[in-house]
Design a protein around this motif. Structure first.
Motif, short mmCIF file in Angstrom:
data_model
loop_
_atom_site.label_atom_id
_atom_site.label_comp_id
_atom_site.label_asym_id
_atom_site.label_seq_id
_atom_site.Cartn_x
_atom_site.Cartn_y
_atom_site.Cartn_z
N GLY A 216 0.84 -1.19 0.00
CA GLY A 216 0.00 0.00 0.00
C GLY A 216 0.87 1.24 0.00
O GLY A 216 1.83 1.33 0.77
N MET A 217 0.55 2.19 -0.87
CA MET A 217 1.39 3.38 -1.03
C MET A 217 0.51 4.62 -1.13
O MET A 217 -0.59 4.58 -1.67
CB MET A 217 2.25 3.23 -2.30
CG MET A 217 3.33 4.28 -2.46
SD MET A 217 4.33 4.02 -3.97
CE MET A 217 5.06 2.43 -3.62
N SER A 218 1.00 5.74 -0.61
CA SER A 218 0.30 7.02 -0.71
C SER A 218 1.03 7.92 -1.69
O SER A 218 2.26 7.89 -1.79
CB SER A 218 0.21 7.70 0.66
OG SER A 218 1.52 7.93 1.17
N ALA A 219 0.26 8.74 -2.43
CA ALA A 219 0.86 9.54 -3.49
C ALA A 219 0.08 10.82 -3.73
O ALA A 219 -1.08 10.95 -3.35
CB ALA A 219 0.92 8.74 -4.79
N MET A 220 0.75 11.77 -4.37
CA MET A 220 0.13 12.97 -4.94
C MET A 220 0.92 13.33 -6.18
O MET A 220 2.02 12.81 -6.41
CB MET A 220 0.15 14.14 -3.95
CG MET A 220 -0.78 14.00 -2.76
SD MET A 220 -0.68 15.43 -1.63
CE MET A 220 -1.46 16.70 -2.61
N GLY A 221 0.37 14.25 -6.97
CA GLY A 221 1.10 14.68 -8.15
C GLY A 221 2.45 15.28 -7.83
O GLY A 221 3.41 15.14 -8.61
N VAL A 222 2.57 15.92 -6.67
CA VAL A 222 3.83 16.57 -6.31
C VAL A 222 4.85 15.61 -5.73
O VAL A 222 5.96 16.01 -5.38
CB VAL A 222 3.58 17.72 -5.31
CG1 VAL A 222 2.78 18.83 -5.97
CG2 VAL A 222 2.90 17.22 -4.05
N THR A 223 4.49 14.32 -5.60
CA THR A 223 5.48 13.32 -5.19
C THR A 223 5.66 12.24 -6.25
O THR A 223 6.31 11.22 -6.00
CB THR A 223 5.07 12.65 -3.85
OG1 THR A 223 3.79 12.02 -3.99
CG2 THR A 223 5.01 13.67 -2.73
N ASP A 224 5.12 12.49 -7.45
CA ASP A 224 5.18 11.45 -8.49
C ASP A 224 6.60 11.18 -8.99
O ASP A 224 6.87 10.12 -9.56
CB ASP A 224 4.26 11.79 -9.66
CG ASP A 224 4.61 13.10 -10.35
OD1 ASP A 224 5.62 13.73 -9.97
OD2 ASP A 224 3.85 13.52 -11.25
N GLY A 225 7.52 12.11 -8.74
CA GLY A 225 8.90 11.87 -9.15
C GLY A 225 9.56 10.73 -8.39
O GLY A 225 10.56 10.17 -8.86
#
Length: 384
Positions: A172-181
């Motif tokens: 399970g992972m959490s993400a946002m557009g600003v951490t997509d790198g």
């Protein structure tokens, strides 16, 4: 038990006020070969205008009664559940749909008299906005109900593997557009290693689904790249209630990074209170503005994150990339904040239990060294 090969749907609706619409939807489903069972969620107040606690109690009772009927129908092999309602009806129906299995086919046909994110954040419910109110049939409602019938019929005919997330736990992972790198290369590495990854949007709502999946055993490992929802829960920003967002499945091994902890996620710039706009900020999109945290706010966030990590019992690693916590937290970035990073690291050193591994990197969140460190931490979990 229904005959083999028969498709069936259960309709939840307030028949006291929506009988005409239910009849129309039932007829359209029959044209698709779908058998229908209807469950009434009317408050049955016999003309009495209920309000306050009496109304909410009646809604809760109607939902409980309906859930019993839905559970029995699921045991008999019903393929999908459709709710049809306005304000009170939709709210009552949502109580039933939320209590059902997360990914069971559920459709809600409603006037959307509320922001649906708060009610639907941790469940898979397909929304069909009616546009016009549910006050008798008209050309608009007929077309909407025909679309809903076609969608439901498609769900009824689709074969699904039940409880896949329980039988095949993933990371399970959490993400946002600003951490997509970091997210994109990390997911690619994990998949090449044969791991399945389930990613949730840490926008104040996706975390509720993350927590619910964690509680039902869907993850064998957690990589919380983007604990940004701490800033929404404890500082500012829209979010749904998710009290165990950072402690669900406490025995599951987890790796945590401070992705997007350097800013607060607010709404359209024109609607952001002026007191925030004196800080460093930028428009992430037409709907969202990211505003830099203050040192005091970062101190507050670290207190909550440390407490959550200390409360968990599985293997835990905190990786801190001191070159920046998000896409625009870097030299020349719109919310560059080296002071905030130093505060984060210092407070976490003070507050973390000794059994939480702390890894500090002279790198930005997006650097390959961070991906390598996450993979190395996963390997360490396997060998402890």
């Amino acid at each position: 038990m229904k005959p083999r090969g028969t498709s069936s749907a259960l309709i939840l609706a307030t028949l006291e006020t929506k009988a005409e619409e239910v009849d129309y939807l039932t007829a359209r489903l029959a044209e698709h070969g779908v058998e229908v069972v209807t469950v009434d969620v009317s408050l049955k107040c016999r003309g009495t205008a209920l309000g306050g606690l009496a109304k909410t109690a009646a809604m809760a009772q109607a939902a409980d009664n309906a859930l019993a009927a839905v559970t029995a129908a699921m045991d008999q092999g019903v393929n999908a559940v459709v709710g049809l309602g306005g304000g009170t009806g939709a709210e009552t129906i949502i109580k039933v749909l939320r209590a059902m299995p997360i990914t069971f086919p559920k459709v809600l046909v409603t006037t959307l008299p509320f922001d649906p994110r708060y009610a639907l954040a941790d469940n898979s419910i397909t929304l069909v906005p009616t546009l016009a109110d549910l006050c008798g049939l008209n050309a608009t409602l007929r077309e909407v109900l025909e679309n809903a019938a076609a969608m439901t019929a498609g769900l009824c005919r689709t074969r699904r593997r039940a409880n896949a997330c329980v039988h095949a736990p993933s990371i399970g992972m959490s993400a946002m557009g600003v951490t997509d790198g970091l997210i994109d290369p990390l997911v690619a590495r994990l998949r090449r290693a044969g791991e399945e990854v389930t990613v949730f949007h840490a926008n104040g709502f996706g975390g509720a689904a993350f927590s619910r999946f964690a509680r039902r055993g869907a993850f064998h490992t957690i990589i919380d790249v983007t604990p940004h929802e701490l800033t929404r829960m404890h500082i500012a920003g829209a979010h749904v209630a998710m009290p165990d967002r950072f402690t669900a499945a406490p025995a599951v091994p987890r790796i945590v990074l401070p992705g997007a902890l350097n800013f607060i996620g607010l709404g359209q710039k024109a609607l952001v209170p002026p007191r925030y706009l004196v800080r460093q900020h930028y428009e992430h999109s037409g709907y969202f503005t990211h505003v830099q945290m203050t040192p005091d706010e970062m101190d507050q966030v670290t207190q909550h994150l440390a407490a959550a990590l200390n409360a968990c019992t599985g293997e835990r690693t905190l990786i801190v990339p001191m070159g920046g916590f998000s896409k625009h937290d870097r030299p020349g970035g719109a919310v560059e904040g080296p002071e905030l990073r130093e505060i984060f690291l210092a407070r976490m050193r003070e507050r973390l239990s000794a059994d939480v591994r702390l890894r500090v990197l002279d790198a930005h969140l997006f650097d390959a060294a961070v991906t390598d460190e996450v993979m190395a931490s996963l390997k360490a979990f396997a060998t402890v």
